[in-house]
Write a protein that holds these residues in place. Structure first.
Motif, PDB file in Angstrom:
ATOM      1  N   SER A  84       8.770  -2.754 -34.822  1.00 44.22           N
ATOM      2  CA  SER A  84       9.080  -4.114 -34.381  1.00 44.22           C
ATOM      3  C   SER A  84      10.542  -4.473 -34.646  1.00 44.22           C
ATOM      4  O   SER A  84      11.217  -5.052 -33.792  1.00 44.22           O
ATOM      5  CB  SER A  84       8.153  -5.102 -35.100  1.00 44.22           C
ATOM      6  OG  SER A  84       8.422  -6.424 -34.697  1.00 44.22           O
ATOM      7  N   ILE A  85      11.037  -4.097 -35.827  1.00 42.75           N
ATOM      8  CA  ILE A  85      12.416  -4.445 -36.183  1.00 42.75           C
ATOM      9  C   ILE A  85      13.417  -3.754 -35.263  1.00 42.75           C
ATOM     10  O   ILE A  85      14.360  -4.377 -34.754  1.00 42.75           O
ATOM     11  CB  ILE A  85      12.688  -4.066 -37.658  1.00 42.75           C
ATOM     12  CG1 ILE A  85      11.847  -4.945 -38.592  1.00 42.75           C
ATOM     13  CG2 ILE A  85      14.173  -4.217 -37.986  1.00 42.75           C
ATOM     14  CD1 ILE A  85      11.856  -4.481 -40.035  1.00 42.75           C
ATOM     15  N   ALA A  86      13.234  -2.457 -35.047  1.00 46.36           N
ATOM     16  CA  ALA A  86      14.159  -1.703 -34.200  1.00 46.36           C
ATOM     17  C   ALA A  86      14.128  -2.205 -32.759  1.00 46.36           C
ATOM     18  O   ALA A  86      15.172  -2.330 -32.104  1.00 46.36           O
ATOM     19  CB  ALA A  86      13.823  -0.212 -34.245  1.00 46.36           C
ATOM     20  N   LYS A  87      12.934  -2.522 -32.260  1.00 48.26           N
ATOM     21  CA  LYS A  87      12.832  -3.053 -30.903  1.00 48.26           C
ATOM     22  C   LYS A  87      13.538  -4.404 -30.787  1.00 48.26           C
ATOM     23  O   LYS A  87      14.257  -4.662 -29.821  1.00 48.26           O
ATOM     24  CB  LYS A  87      11.366  -3.178 -30.503  1.00 48.26           C
ATOM     25  CG  LYS A  87      11.142  -3.734 -29.096  1.00 48.26           C
ATOM     26  CD  LYS A  87      11.675  -2.789 -28.030  1.00 48.26           C
ATOM     27  CE  LYS A  87      10.805  -1.569 -27.881  1.00 48.26           C
ATOM     28  NZ  LYS A  87      11.235  -0.699 -26.756  1.00 48.26           N
ATOM     29  N   GLY A  88      13.327  -5.262 -31.806  1.00 51.29           N
ATOM     30  CA  GLY A  88      13.989  -6.565 -31.790  1.00 51.29           C
ATOM     31  C   GLY A  88      15.502  -6.444 -31.847  1.00 51.29           C
ATOM     32  O   GLY A  88      16.225  -7.154 -31.134  1.00 51.29           O
ATOM     33  N   LEU A  89      16.008  -5.541 -32.697  1.00 54.25           N
ATOM     34  CA  LEU A  89      17.455  -5.330 -32.782  1.00 54.25           C
ATOM     35  C   LEU A  89      18.017  -4.821 -31.451  1.00 54.25           C
ATOM     36  O   LEU A  89      19.078  -5.255 -31.000  1.00 54.25           O
ATOM     37  CB  LEU A  89      17.764  -4.333 -33.889  1.00 54.25           C
ATOM     38  CG  LEU A  89      17.729  -4.860 -35.329  1.00 54.25           C
ATOM     39  CD1 LEU A  89      17.890  -3.705 -36.320  1.00 54.25           C
ATOM     40  CD2 LEU A  89      18.833  -5.900 -35.541  1.00 54.25           C
ATOM     41  N   ALA A  90      17.301  -3.877 -30.832  1.00 53.10           N
ATOM     42  CA  ALA A  90      17.756  -3.334 -29.547  1.00 53.10           C
ATOM     43  C   ALA A  90      17.817  -4.421 -28.483  1.00 53.10           C
ATOM     44  O   ALA A  90      18.797  -4.512 -27.722  1.00 53.10           O
ATOM     45  CB  ALA A  90      16.823  -2.202 -29.105  1.00 53.10           C
ATOM     46  N   LEU A  91      16.788  -5.260 -28.431  1.00 50.26           N
ATOM     47  CA  LEU A  91      16.774  -6.352 -27.445  1.00 50.26           C
ATOM     48  C   LEU A  91      17.886  -7.352 -27.724  1.00 50.26           C
ATOM     49  O   LEU A  91      18.538  -7.862 -26.791  1.00 50.26           O
ATOM     50  CB  LEU A  91      15.412  -7.052 -27.471  1.00 50.26           C
ATOM     51  CG  LEU A  91      14.242  -6.261 -26.883  1.00 50.26           C
ATOM     52  CD1 LEU A  91      12.910  -6.906 -27.255  1.00 50.26           C
ATOM     53  CD2 LEU A  91      14.372  -6.167 -25.359  1.00 50.26           C
ATOM     54  N   ASP A  97      21.942   7.628 -17.509  1.00 52.92           N
ATOM     55  CA  ASP A  97      23.326   7.149 -17.589  1.00 52.92           C
ATOM     56  C   ASP A  97      23.369   5.715 -18.110  1.00 52.92           C
ATOM     57  O   ASP A  97      24.114   4.873 -17.604  1.00 52.92           O
ATOM     58  CB  ASP A  97      24.016   7.239 -16.222  1.00 52.92           C
ATOM     59  CG  ASP A  97      25.537   7.075 -16.335  1.00 52.92           C
ATOM     60  OD1 ASP A  97      26.101   7.518 -17.354  1.00 52.92           O
ATOM     61  OD2 ASP A  97      26.142   6.473 -15.418  1.00 52.92           O
ATOM     62  N   ALA A  98      22.557   5.441 -19.121  1.00 48.53           N
ATOM     63  CA  ALA A  98      22.494   4.076 -19.663  1.00 48.53           C
ATOM     64  C   ALA A  98      21.796   4.092 -21.008  1.00 48.53           C
ATOM     65  O   ALA A  98      21.156   5.079 -21.398  1.00 48.53           O
ATOM     66  CB  ALA A  98      21.742   3.152 -18.702  1.00 48.53           C
ATOM     67  N   GLY A  99      21.942   2.978 -21.714  1.00 42.09           N
ATOM     68  CA  GLY A  99      21.146   2.712 -22.903  1.00 42.09           C
ATOM     69  C   GLY A  99      20.319   1.477 -22.640  1.00 42.09           C
ATOM     70  O   GLY A  99      20.794   0.541 -21.985  1.00 42.09           O
ATOM     71  N   SER A 100      19.078   1.451 -23.118  1.00 47.39           N
ATOM     72  CA  SER A 100      18.205   0.330 -22.798  1.00 47.39           C
ATOM     73  C   SER A 100      17.252   0.032 -23.943  1.00 47.39           C
ATOM     74  O   SER A 100      16.698   0.962 -24.547  1.00 47.39           O
ATOM     75  CB  SER A 100      17.401   0.612 -21.527  1.00 47.39           C
ATOM     76  OG  SER A 100      16.428  -0.400 -21.297  1.00 47.39           O
TER      77      SER A 100
END
Length: 353
Positions: free
Chosen positions: A156-163, A260-263
């Motif tokens: 959850s933390i990593a997903k939230g940081l990525a978003l 060719d991206a980060g998401s």
């Protein structure tokens, strides 16, 4: 701080009990043959699938389709190898998908900040390893009852940081050296395949020739005995989560190269795919048993099944059902294999006495 030992569980179904009871009446030689079939079952099933699909679809064995399968399973293969080390110690890493997403976002941001390709790759790999270190550190030194808890939290933390960092959207652009993994081919094989082979070679050397590899099997097989032997159980456990996170970072490099991206949306359900790949490939949730081929065979099996269902125009929702059924069969096979191994050991001990 004392060494933290994983809990030992061994649940089985009533069906497995009945099968095992019947197996006890079988002669030892037949038990050994049945056990060998179970051990080589995933490889045989994969070969059978390939043979059947080559007859069913004229497109399956074409070079283009084979290359497509290998490219699609590259990320699962790499991350599953790290997941397998965790499962060997009777653990689980639910954060690998979100970890990969965060690593890809950080890589894209570093590229747009002017970082060269080598630094972008390093950022993604180090990011993955850092999340793995958090998982292992909190699980072991925080004395948590099971890694499910901390890895679910970091999911959850990593997903939230990525978003948050990506503002909820994909960030286009990657260095040409990374994009080449998704666009270039050598000998008809996509570049990502060579990354998988390199990681597999490193894992083979580490687990088969270094003492650390033997420690992992010892901790997963008999954690109490490993502790009495002087093996640094706590640090072995932490190291497996660091390696699992590192593999998620490498997976981010591969996926960023393909797209060719980060998401922040990368890696959805990747944790389930990697766990499924390890178990379908023949490894055991009970720990201490398995080899590198389990993760690779399982990943290929998942890729072949999905590709075949696509070629046969099967509904995409049905694919989830098929993968789920295969997982159930694989787990039941693991339960039966453990019971047969126990029976064979009892019979062998009886002969020697």
């Amino acid at each position: 701080m004392g060494d933290h030992l994983p809990e030992i569980t061994n649940n089985s179904s009533e069906n497995s009990d009945r099968i095992t009871t019947h197996a006890q009446s079988i002669q030892p030689s037949k038990l050994s043959i049945l056990l060998s079939i179970l051990n080589f079952g995933p490889s045989l099933i994969l070969l059978l699938l390939i043979a059947m699909l080559s007859l069913t679809s004229p497109y399956f064995l074409t070079p283009r389709n084979i290359s497509n399968i290998l490219a699609q399973t590259a990320v699962i293969s790499v991350v599953a190898m790290g997941q397998q080390l965790v499962i060997l110690t009777r653990g689980i890493d639910l954060s690998v998908g979100s970890n990969l997403a965060l690593a890809s976002v950080l890589g894209a941001l570093s590229f747009h900040a002017g970082a060269p390709a080598a630094l972008v790759i390093a950022v993604m790999i180090v990011s993955g390893a850092a999340v793995g270190a958090v998982n292992g550190g909190f699980y072991v030194f925080g004395r948590l009852p099971h890694p499910f808890i901390i890895t679910l939290a970091t999911l959850s933390i990593a997903k939230g940081l990525a978003l948050q960092l990506a503002e909820g959207r994909a960030i286009p652009g990657m260095p040409p050296e990374i994009s080449a993994l998704g666009t270039d081919a050598l000998g008809g094989l996509p570049g990502s395949v060579f990354v998988v082979l390199a990681v597999a070679a490193a894992f083979f050397v580490v687990t088969r020739t270094m003492v650390w590899g033997r420690w992992i099997y010892a901790v997963g097989g008999r954690p109490d005995a490993a502790l009495r032997m002087g093996i640094p159980v706590s640090w072995v456990l932490v190291s497996t989560y660091v390696v699992s996170g590192t593999c998620a970072g490498i997976g981010a490099v591969i996926l960023a190269g393909r797209t060719d991206a980060g998401s922040p949306l990368f890696g959805n359900l990747l944790e389930l795919d990697t766990i499924a790949a390890v178990i379908i490939g023949g490894a055991s949730f009970l720990g201490g048993r398995g080899h590198l081929g389990n993760a690779l065979i399982g990943a290929l099996m998942i890729g072949v099944i999905r590709n075949a269902l696509n070629l046969l125009n099967v509904n995409i929702f049905f694919q989830l059902i098929v993968i789920g059924v295969v997982i159930v069969i694989a787990v039941e096979g693991d339960v039966l294999r453990n019971r047969l191994e126990g029976r064979v050991r009892v019979l062998q001990a009886g002969k020697q006495s």
